[in-house]
Design a protein around this motif. Structure first.
Motif, PDB file in Angstrom:
ATOM      1  N   VAL A 238       0.848  -1.207   0.000  1.00 22.75           N
ATOM      2  CA  VAL A 238       0.000   0.000   0.000  1.00 22.75           C
ATOM      3  C   VAL A 238       0.881   1.254   0.000  1.00 22.75           C
ATOM      4  N   ALA A 239       1.958   1.226   0.770  1.00 25.18           N
ATOM      5  CA  ALA A 239       2.880   2.375   0.778  1.00 25.18           C
ATOM      6  C   ALA A 239       3.389   2.605  -0.644  1.00 25.18           C
ATOM      7  N   ASP A 240       3.720   1.530  -1.340  1.00 21.37           N
ATOM      8  CA  ASP A 240       4.218   1.627  -2.717  1.00 21.37           C
ATOM      9  C   ASP A 240       3.164   2.284  -3.619  1.00 21.37           C
ATOM     10  N   VAL A 241       1.917   1.881  -3.464  1.00 16.28           N
ATOM     11  CA  VAL A 241       0.830   2.449  -4.284  1.00 16.28           C
ATOM     12  C   VAL A 241       0.662   3.943  -3.986  1.00 16.28           C
ATOM     13  N   LEU A 242       0.600   4.291  -2.706  1.00 14.57           N
ATOM     14  CA  LEU A 242       0.395   5.704  -2.348  1.00 14.57           C
ATOM     15  C   LEU A 242       1.561   6.563  -2.848  1.00 14.57           C
ATOM     16  N   ASN A 243       2.764   6.018  -2.767  1.00 15.07           N
ATOM     17  CA  ASN A 243       3.932   6.781  -3.215  1.00 15.07           C
ATOM     18  C   ASN A 243       3.958   6.987  -4.725  1.00 15.07           C
ATOM     19  N   ARG A 244       3.228   6.142  -5.459  1.00 18.36           N
ATOM     20  CA  ARG A 244       3.155   6.333  -6.907  1.00 18.36           C
ATOM     21  C   ARG A 244       2.174   7.438  -7.283  1.00 18.36           C
ATOM     22  N   ILE A 245       1.109   7.622  -6.493  1.00 11.56           N
ATOM     23  CA  ILE A 245       0.067   8.562  -6.933  1.00 11.56           C
ATOM     24  C   ILE A 245       0.052   9.881  -6.175  1.00 11.56           C
ATOM     25  N   ARG A 246       0.738   9.974  -5.054  1.00 16.92           N
ATOM     26  CA  ARG A 246       0.713  11.247  -4.319  1.00 16.92           C
ATOM     27  C   ARG A 246       1.492  12.307  -5.089  1.00 16.92           C
ATOM     28  N   GLY A 247       1.217  13.582  -4.760  1.00 18.66           N
ATOM     29  CA  GLY A 247       2.029  14.648  -5.342  1.00 18.66           C
ATOM     30  C   GLY A 247       3.470  14.426  -4.902  1.00 18.66           C
ATOM     31  N   PRO A 248       4.431  14.654  -5.786  1.00 20.29           N
ATOM     32  CA  PRO A 248       5.819  14.351  -5.420  1.00 20.29           C
ATOM     33  C   PRO A 248       6.327  15.194  -4.247  1.00 20.29           C
ATOM     34  N   PHE A 249       5.764  16.387  -4.064  1.00 20.45           N
ATOM     35  CA  PHE A 249       6.189  17.240  -2.942  1.00 20.45           C
ATOM     36  C   PHE A 249       4.963  17.623  -2.126  1.00 20.45           C
ATOM     37  N   ASN A 250       4.215  16.628  -1.685  1.00 26.36           N
ATOM     38  CA  ASN A 250       2.911  16.907  -1.070  1.00 26.36           C
ATOM     39  C   ASN A 250       2.994  17.451   0.349  1.00 26.36           C
ATOM     40  N   VAL A 251       4.151  17.373   0.957  1.00 27.06           N
ATOM     41  CA  VAL A 251       4.291  17.926   2.313  1.00 27.06           C
ATOM     42  C   VAL A 251       5.322  19.046   2.270  1.00 27.06           C
ATOM     43  N   ASN A 252       4.928  20.223   2.759  1.00 22.60           N
ATOM     44  CA  ASN A 252       5.855  21.358   2.682  1.00 22.60           C
ATOM     45  C   ASN A 252       6.875  21.343   3.825  1.00 22.60           C
ATOM     46  N   VAL A 253       7.959  22.079   3.609  1.00 20.84           N
ATOM     47  CA  VAL A 253       9.088  22.008   4.552  1.00 20.84           C
ATOM     48  C   VAL A 253       8.735  22.536   5.958  1.00 20.84           C
ATOM     49  N   PRO A 254       8.086  23.699   6.095  1.00 22.54           N
ATOM     50  CA  PRO A 254       7.749  24.132   7.464  1.00 22.54           C
ATOM     51  C   PRO A 254       6.884  23.105   8.202  1.00 22.54           C
ATOM     52  N   ALA A 255       5.957  22.470   7.478  1.00 18.07           N
ATOM     53  CA  ALA A 255       5.117  21.451   8.110  1.00 18.07           C
ATOM     54  C   ALA A 255       5.970  20.270   8.561  1.00 18.07           C
ATOM     55  N   MET A 256       6.862  19.837   7.696  1.00 22.67           N
ATOM     56  CA  MET A 256       7.737  18.713   8.043  1.00 22.67           C
ATOM     57  C   MET A 256       8.590  19.018   9.268  1.00 22.67           C
ATOM     58  N   MET A 257       9.172  20.210   9.274  1.00 20.27           N
ATOM     59  CA  MET A 257      10.059  20.579  10.387  1.00 20.27           C
ATOM     60  C   MET A 257       9.263  20.715  11.685  1.00 20.27           C
ATOM     61  N   ALA A 258       8.079  21.303  11.580  1.00 14.65           N
ATOM     62  CA  ALA A 258       7.219  21.426  12.766  1.00 14.65           C
ATOM     63  C   ALA A 258       6.831  20.039  13.268  1.00 14.65           C
ATOM     64  N   GLY A 259       6.533  19.151  12.352  1.00 23.78           N
ATOM     65  CA  GLY A 259       6.123  17.794  12.720  1.00 23.78           C
ATOM     66  C   GLY A 259       7.227  17.057  13.465  1.00 23.78           C
ATOM     67  N   ILE A 260       8.442  17.194  12.970  1.00 27.27           N
ATOM     68  CA  ILE A 260       9.575  16.518  13.625  1.00 27.27           C
ATOM     69  C   ILE A 260       9.738  17.047  15.054  1.00 27.27           C
ATOM     70  N   ALA A 261       9.718  18.372  15.191  1.00 19.56           N
ATOM     71  CA  ALA A 261       9.881  18.961  16.537  1.00 19.56           C
ATOM     72  C   ALA A 261       8.717  18.550  17.439  1.00 19.56           C
ATOM     73  N   ALA A 262       7.529  18.462  16.862  1.00 19.73           N
ATOM     74  CA  ALA A 262       6.340  18.142  17.673  1.00 19.73           C
ATOM     75  C   ALA A 262       6.389  16.717  18.200  1.00 19.73           C
ATOM     76  N   VAL A 263       6.754  15.747  17.368  1.00 20.33           N
ATOM     77  CA  VAL A 263       6.773  14.364  17.882  1.00 20.33           C
ATOM     78  C   VAL A 263       7.879  14.187  18.913  1.00 20.33           C
ATOM     79  N   GLU A 264       8.912  15.032  18.812  1.00 23.86           N
ATOM     80  CA  GLU A 264      10.023  14.874  19.763  1.00 23.86           C
ATOM     81  C   GLU A 264       9.762  15.567  21.096  1.00 23.86           C
ATOM     82  N   ASP A 265       8.716  16.406  21.165  1.00 23.45           N
ATOM     83  CA  ASP A 265       8.436  17.132  22.411  1.00 23.45           C
ATOM     84  C   ASP A 265       7.395  16.367  23.237  1.00 23.45           C
ATOM     85  N   GLN A 266       7.838  15.298  23.856  1.00 20.42           N
ATOM     86  CA  GLN A 266       6.929  14.439  24.617  1.00 20.42           C
ATOM     87  C   GLN A 266       6.282  15.195  25.784  1.00 20.42           C
TER      88      GLN A 266
END
Ligand SMILES: *Cc1c(COP(=O)(O)O)cnc(C)c1O
Length: 363
Positions: A238-266
Motif C-alpha cells: 500500500v505504501a508503494d501504491v500511495l507513493n506512486r500517486i501522491r504529489g511528489p512534494f505533497n508535504v511542505n518544509v515548514p510542516a515537516m520541520m514542525a512535525g519533527i519537533a512536535a513528535v520529539e516534544d513528549q
C-alpha cells in the motif's frame, strides 16, 4: 453549451463544511467547533517552522525521510511503511482513488466522519452507511453490509463526532470478518488522547496484515492543523501504491520541520493529554448533571444530546451559546440533529460553556 463535465459522482458530493469560526455581532468568540487543541502546538514546533521559512526557494525532500524517521522512532515503526500527506484527509483521498473502482462500495458507520463519503464519491464509488449501536460502530452491522462490491471499510476510532470507540478485540473481529481483498482503513486521528487499556490505534494490525492501513494526523493533539500534516502506516504494497500517486512534494518544509519537533516534544504531548483527561471528565460530569446526555467520549470533544422540548433543542442551544461567544458544532449533517459537539477547551472556556448551559437549561 458547456461540454466539459467532471467524472461521475463528483456533483453528488456535498462540500465539507468545517467548524464555524464566528458569530455575527459577537466579538472574539471562543471556537470549540473544530477539535483544535487549547494548548496550541509545541513552541519547539513553531520555532522549527519559522526557521524553515529562510529557504523557501528550495523544494522539500519529496520522500519526507526525516519526518518519517522521527515518526518511526517515536511510535516504534518501520519508516519505509509510513507515507506522509497534507493532512490525513489527503491520505484518505489517495486510498480511495487507489483502491475504489467506479461502482465499488465503501462502508462507513452511520455517524462516521464526513470525509469518507467525499473521498468515496470522488472515486465514483458508492458509500454505504451502516447503523450504529449506542452511537458506536457496530462490527456485526459492518460485516453484514459487506458485499461482492465492497473494497474499503472506513472506521474512525475513536469516531468523530460521537467520541466513542471500539476496543481492540472488536477491531480485530472486524478485520477477521472482512474478505482479504477489502481494505480496512483505521482513522486514528484522536489516538493520542485515548486513555483506555483495551484500545489499540491499529499499529499491530497493520504490522501483521496486508489489508489494514492506519491514518494519523498532526492536526489534533500536536496542534498543527494549519500546517496540514498527516501520515499513514501501511503494508509495504500500500505504501508503494500511495507513493506512486501522491504529489511528489505533497508535504511542505515548514510542516515537516514542525512535525519533527512536535513528535520529539513528549512533555508537550503529555501536558495536552493530561489537560484533556481532566477537563473531558469534568465536562462530562457537569453536563450530565444538567440533565443533558453527554455521550461517553475518549477523544478531545464531547457530543451533547439535547431534548426535543420546545426552546431547549440543540438548535436553540447552539444559538444561545453563540450569543454568549461560545461556538460549538452542529452535527445535524452527521445525522445527529439533536446533538452539538463541544471541543474540550481551556479551563476558562470549559467553565464558560457549563455556566452558559446551566443558564440555558434554567438550572
Ligand atoms: C480531524 C480529523 C482528521 C484529521 O484530518 P487532517 O486532514 O489530518 O487535519 C481525520 N479524521 C478524523 C475522524 C478527524 O476528526
Amino acid at each position: 453549451m458547456n461540454k466539459i463535465s467532471p467524472r461521475a459522482g463528483i456533483l453528488d458530493i456535498a462540500p465539507y463544511v468545517g467548524g464555524r469560526e464566528s458569530v455575527e455581532g459577537v466579538a472574539n468568540p471562543v471556537k470549540l467547533s473544530a477539535n483544535e487543541t487549547p494548548l496550541g502546538p509545541s513552541p519547539k514546533a513553531v520555532e522549527a517552522a519559522k526557521a524553515a521559512l529562510s529557504s523557501m526557494e528550495r523544494y522539500p525532500d519529496g520522500g519526507a525521510k526525516a519526518l518519517r524517521e522521527a515518526i518511526a522512532a517515536k511510535y516504534g515503526l518501520d519508516a519505509a511503511r509510513i507515507v506522509c500527506g497534507a493532512g490525513s484527509d489527503e491520505l484518505l483521498h489517495l486510498l480511495a482513488q487507489a483502491y475504489l473502482n467506479p461502482g465499488d462500495e465503501a462502508i462507513a458507520s452511520a455517524h462516521g466522519f464526513l470525509v469518507y463519503p467525499i473521498v468515496t464519491k470522488a472515486a465514483d464509488a458508492k458509500i454505504v452507511f451502516v447503523p450504529e449501536t449506542n452511537l458506536t460502530a457496530d462490527v456485526d452491522a459492518i460485516l453484514a453490509a459487506q458485499t461482492a462490491s465492497t473494497r474499503i471499510v472506513f472506521l474512525a476510532n475513536p469516531n468523530n463526532p460521537t467520541g466513542t470507540y471500539l476496543p481492540f478485540s472488536e477491531v480485530k473481529r472486524l478485520r477477521e470478518g472482512l474478505r482479504e481483498d477489502v481494505l480496512l482503513v483505521l482513522d486514528a486521528a484522536y489516538a493520542e488522547y485515548v486513555r483506555r487499556n483495551d484500545y489499540e490505534a491499529g499499529i499491530e494490525l497493520v504490522a501483521t496484515h496486508e489489508n489494514v492501513v492506519m491514518t494519523r494526523t498532526f492536526s489534533k493533539v500536536y496542534g498543527l492543523a494549519a500546517m496540514r500534516l498527516g501520515w499513514a502506516y501501511c503494508p509495504a504494497s500500500v505504501a508503494d501504491v500511495l507513493n506512486r500517486i501522491r504529489g511528489p512534494f505533497n508535504v511542505n518544509v515548514p510542516a515537516m520541520m514542525a512535525g519533527i519537533a512536535a513528535v520529539e516534544d513528549q512533555a508537550h504531548i503529555d501536558k495536552a493529554v493530561a489537560h484533556n483527561e481532566k477537563w473531558l471528565a469534568w465536562l462530562t460530569e457537569e453536563i450530565s448533571a444538567l440533565g443533558l446526555e453527554a455521550v461517553p467520549s475518549v477523544a478531545n470533544f464531547l457530543a451533547i444530546g439535547f431534548p426535543e422540548t420546545k426552546g431547549k433543542t440543540a438548535a436553540k442551544a447552539d444559538a444561545f451559546l453563540g450569543s454568549r461567544g461560545l461556538i460549538l458544532r452542529s452535527i445535524a449533517s452527521y445525522g445527529l440533529p439533536s446533538y452539538l459537539r463541544l471541543t474540550v477547551g481551556t479551563e476558562e472556556a470549559n467553565k464558560r460553556v457549563v455556566a452558559a448551559l446551566k443558564e440555558f437549561m434554567d438550572k
